[in-house]
Structure formats: structure tokens, C-alpha cells
Motif scaffolding. Structure first.
Motif, PDB file in Angstrom:
ATOM      1  N   GLN A   1       0.822  -1.202   0.000  1.00 34.31           N
ATOM      2  CA  GLN A   1       0.000   0.000   0.000  1.00 34.31           C
ATOM      3  C   GLN A   1       0.862   1.261   0.000  1.00 34.31           C
ATOM      4  O   GLN A   1       1.996   1.262   0.476  1.00 34.31           O
ATOM      5  N   ASP A   2       0.303   2.321  -0.526  1.00 37.96           N
ATOM      6  CA  ASP A   2       0.947   3.619  -0.486  1.00 37.96           C
ATOM      7  C   ASP A   2       0.878   4.146   0.948  1.00 37.96           C
ATOM      8  O   ASP A   2      -0.211   4.349   1.489  1.00 37.96           O
ATOM      9  N   ASP A   3       2.040   4.336   1.574  1.00 38.70           N
ATOM     10  CA  ASP A   3       2.041   4.755   2.980  1.00 38.70           C
ATOM     11  C   ASP A   3       2.213   6.260   3.139  1.00 38.70           C
ATOM     12  O   ASP A   3       2.485   6.748   4.240  1.00 38.70           O
ATOM     13  N   ALA A   4       2.043   7.001   2.058  1.00 41.09           N
ATOM     14  CA  ALA A   4       2.140   8.463   2.166  1.00 41.09           C
ATOM     15  C   ALA A   4       1.008   9.006   3.040  1.00 41.09           C
ATOM     16  O   ALA A   4      -0.137   8.562   2.938  1.00 41.09           O
ATOM     17  N   GLN A   5       1.336   9.948   3.897  1.00 41.50           N
ATOM     18  CA  GLN A   5       0.331  10.546   4.775  1.00 41.50           C
ATOM     19  C   GLN A   5      -0.641  11.387   3.965  1.00 41.50           C
ATOM     20  O   GLN A   5      -0.241  12.357   3.315  1.00 41.50           O
ATOM     21  N   PRO A   6      -1.934  11.051   3.962  1.00 36.29           N
ATOM     22  CA  PRO A   6      -2.895  11.887   3.226  1.00 36.29           C
ATOM     23  C   PRO A   6      -3.161  13.175   4.000  1.00 36.29           C
ATOM     24  O   PRO A   6      -2.972  13.235   5.217  1.00 36.29           O
ATOM     25  N   GLN A   7      -3.573  14.213   3.296  1.00 30.03           N
ATOM     26  CA  GLN A   7      -3.959  15.427   4.004  1.00 30.03           C
ATOM     27  C   GLN A   7      -5.331  15.201   4.630  1.00 30.03           C
ATOM     28  O   GLN A   7      -6.160  14.455   4.100  1.00 30.03           O
ATOM     29  N   TYR A   8      -5.563  15.822   5.775  1.00 22.98           N
ATOM     30  CA  TYR A   8      -6.819  15.567   6.491  1.00 22.98           C
ATOM     31  C   TYR A   8      -7.146  16.717   7.426  1.00 22.98           C
ATOM     32  O   TYR A   8      -6.303  17.553   7.754  1.00 22.98           O
ATOM     33  N   ARG A   9      -8.404  16.704   7.858  1.00 29.36           N
ATOM     34  CA  ARG A   9      -8.859  17.531   8.967  1.00 29.36           C
ATOM     35  C   ARG A   9      -9.588  16.615   9.933  1.00 29.36           C
ATOM     36  O   ARG A   9     -10.351  15.741   9.512  1.00 29.36           O
ATOM     37  N   ALA A  10      -9.352  16.802  11.226  1.00 32.43           N
ATOM     38  CA  ALA A  10      -9.971  15.920  12.212  1.00 32.43           C
ATOM     39  C   ALA A  10     -10.111  16.635  13.549  1.00 32.43           C
ATOM     40  O   ALA A  10      -9.316  17.525  13.881  1.00 32.43           O
ATOM     41  N   ILE A  11     -11.126  16.232  14.283  1.00 27.39           N
ATOM     42  CA  ILE A  11     -11.303  16.698  15.654  1.00 27.39           C
ATOM     43  C   ILE A  11     -10.738  15.628  16.578  1.00 27.39           C
ATOM     44  O   ILE A  11     -11.087  14.453  16.464  1.00 27.39           O
ATOM     45  N   ARG A  12      -9.851  16.034  17.447  1.00 26.31           N
ATOM     46  CA  ARG A  12      -9.273  15.072  18.394  1.00 26.31           C
ATOM     47  C   ARG A  12      -9.692  15.415  19.827  1.00 26.31           C
ATOM     48  O   ARG A  12      -9.803  16.591  20.189  1.00 26.31           O
ATOM     49  N   ARG A  13      -9.899  14.364  20.599  1.00 26.46           N
ATOM     50  CA  ARG A  13     -10.127  14.530  22.033  1.00 26.46           C
ATOM     51  C   ARG A  13      -9.028  13.765  22.750  1.00 26.46           C
ATOM     52  O   ARG A  13      -8.794  12.578  22.472  1.00 26.46           O
ATOM     53  N   LEU A  14      -8.342  14.436  23.657  1.00 26.05           N
ATOM     54  CA  LEU A  14      -7.267  13.836  24.426  1.00 26.05           C
ATOM     55  C   LEU A  14      -7.618  13.884  25.901  1.00 26.05           C
ATOM     56  O   LEU A  14      -8.119  14.894  26.403  1.00 26.05           O
ATOM     57  N   GLU A  15      -7.368  12.785  26.611  1.00 21.33           N
ATOM     58  CA  GLU A  15      -7.604  12.703  28.048  1.00 21.33           C
ATOM     59  C   GLU A  15      -6.397  12.017  28.687  1.00 21.33           C
ATOM     60  O   GLU A  15      -5.841  11.086  28.120  1.00 21.33           O
TER      61      GLU A  15
END
Length: 227
Positions: free
Chosen positions: A41-55
Motif C-alpha cells: 500500500q501507499d504509505d504516504a500521509q494523506p492530508q486531512y482535517r480531524a477533531i481530536r479529544r485527548l484525556e
């Protein structure tokens, strides 16, 4: 209080019996096939937008934050905290620290050191787990705080990465040891992207600490992602 900043180093670094014989008979071929598909598989990082929650928790202290994150090859990784609560020490020293470390690693081009690739790992097929996923043991080629000694779990057929779990091959620092992680993935727009991370570590003098992070993607490679 002088020892508290050391806490920020925690992560600078989870069928029926009737068909069992058939599954066992195909385990080696299934695992080898999954490894080949995964590595192809192509392991290149795709561009993205995401909401993250960290605890995170350490002793009696706990904190959380939510952040809007995005990555593009042109601008790198960026984040903006949109909500937060709990211990200020946990939020500033650990949670923001995790995002800052990721941002710095991407900016410096260090992500290749942690990729699941032949230059970093030896792969060994190890059967099928109770969920029918191909289990592949991962042996780091070097002691590195960004590599994991453990296993990855792949979907039969397409080799999609479902889960990575194990212990960091090297402790992040003198203050932090026995760092165990479980990172879950989901295939979105053709890429295997992390959707959840759980980590536990022992901190000298301060006891166990835990970190949880979840991702909700809103856009991948320019395409909106439905919930």
C-alpha cells in the motif's frame, strides 16, 4: 512541583468451532498474503482535517482537551484547542505536549523512523485472532522510542491495518518506563488512519499514567467524511 514537568514525557513518545480447522489450515497463507498487501500500500500521509479529544490521568490529576487538527504536505501539522478542562498541569505538560511533539516530528521529517516498514521492523505471521484478523508479530530492528515491540492485526484479503499494540522498544526517558500502547485504525478514503490511541506508562516517583486520544475525521484528501 519540580518533578512535575517530567510527566510531560509520558508519550513523547488494544467463529464457531465448526470452522476452526479450516481457519487454522489457511492461517499461514492468510497472514503472508495480508503482510504483502499491507506493505504494497501507499504509505504516504494523506492530508486531512480531524477533531481530536485527548484525556490523561496521573494519580489524582486528570485533564482533557479537544482540538481541531489538520495536515497538508505544504503546511505540515497544525492544531487549535477548542475546549479543555481539568488539571492545568496535565493539559499543558502532557496533552499539549503530545500535539507539540507530533507537530515537531512532522516538521523535521522524522515520521519515517516510526513507520511500519521493513527498514524498521521484522514481520512474523502469528495466526488469526478470535476476531478473524491476521496477527503479525513486530520485532523492531533497533531500540528506538518510536518503535513498538508487539503485533499488528490486519484484515484478511485487503491487508487493512486494524490495530497495533505492544510496548515501546525503548523508554522515552529515565523518568518513564513500560510504555504500552494500543492504536486502532480505520480505512478512510483508501488510507489506514488512526482513530483511537490508548497508552499506559509508569512514571518514577509519580506512579502510573494513562493517555487516551480519539480522532473524528471531517475531511481526507479533500473529500468530506461522513460521521
Amino acid at each position: 512541583m519540580k518533578g512535575i514537568p517530567q510527566r510531560g514525557r509520558v508519550l513523547v513518545g488494544l467463529l464457531a468451532l465448526a470452522i476452526a480447522p479450516t481457519v487454522r489450515a489457511t492461517v499461514p497463507d492468510t497472514a503472508d498474503h495480508c503482510i504483502r498487501r499491507f506493505l504494497a500500500q501507499d504509505d504516504a500521509q494523506p492530508q486531512y482535517r480531524a477533531i481530536r479529544r485527548l484525556e490523561a490521568e496521573n494519580g489524582s490529576r486528570s485533564g482533557w482537551l479537544e482540538a481541531a487538527t489538520e495536515y497538508t504536505p505544504a503546511t505540515g501539522f497544525r492544531y487549535q484547542v477548542t475546549a479543555e478542562g481539568g488539571s492545568g498541569v496535565i493539559r499543558d505538560k502532557i496533552l499539549r505536549g503530545v500535539l507539540d511533539v507530533e507537530q515537531k516530528a512532522i516538521a523535521q521529517g522524522d515520521t519515517g523512523r516510526s513507520s511500519i516498514a521493513p527498514e524498521n521492523y521484522l514481520f512474523e505471521p502469528s495466526g488469526v485472532d478470535p476476531d478473524g484478523l491476521a496477527r503479525v508479530l513486530l520485532s523492531p530492528r533497533r531500540k528506538d522510542r518510536v518503535l513498538v515491540a508487539g503485533a499488528m492485526f490486519l484484515q484478511p484479503g485487503d491487508g487493512a491495518l486494524v490495530r497495533l499494540q505492544g510496548r515501546l522498544a525503548k523508554s522515552p526517558s529515565f523518568w518513564v518506563k513500560n510504555v504500552d500502547i494500543v492504536r486502532s485504525y480505520q480505512r478512510i478514503e483508501g488510507s489506514d488512519l488512526p482513530v483511537a490511541l490508548e497508552s499506559k506508562a509508569d512514571i518514577r516517583l509519580f506512579g502510573p499514567a494513562t493517555l487516551r486520544m480519539t480522532y473524528v475525521y471531517t475531511e481526507v484528501d479533500g473529500h468530506p467524511v461522513r460521521p
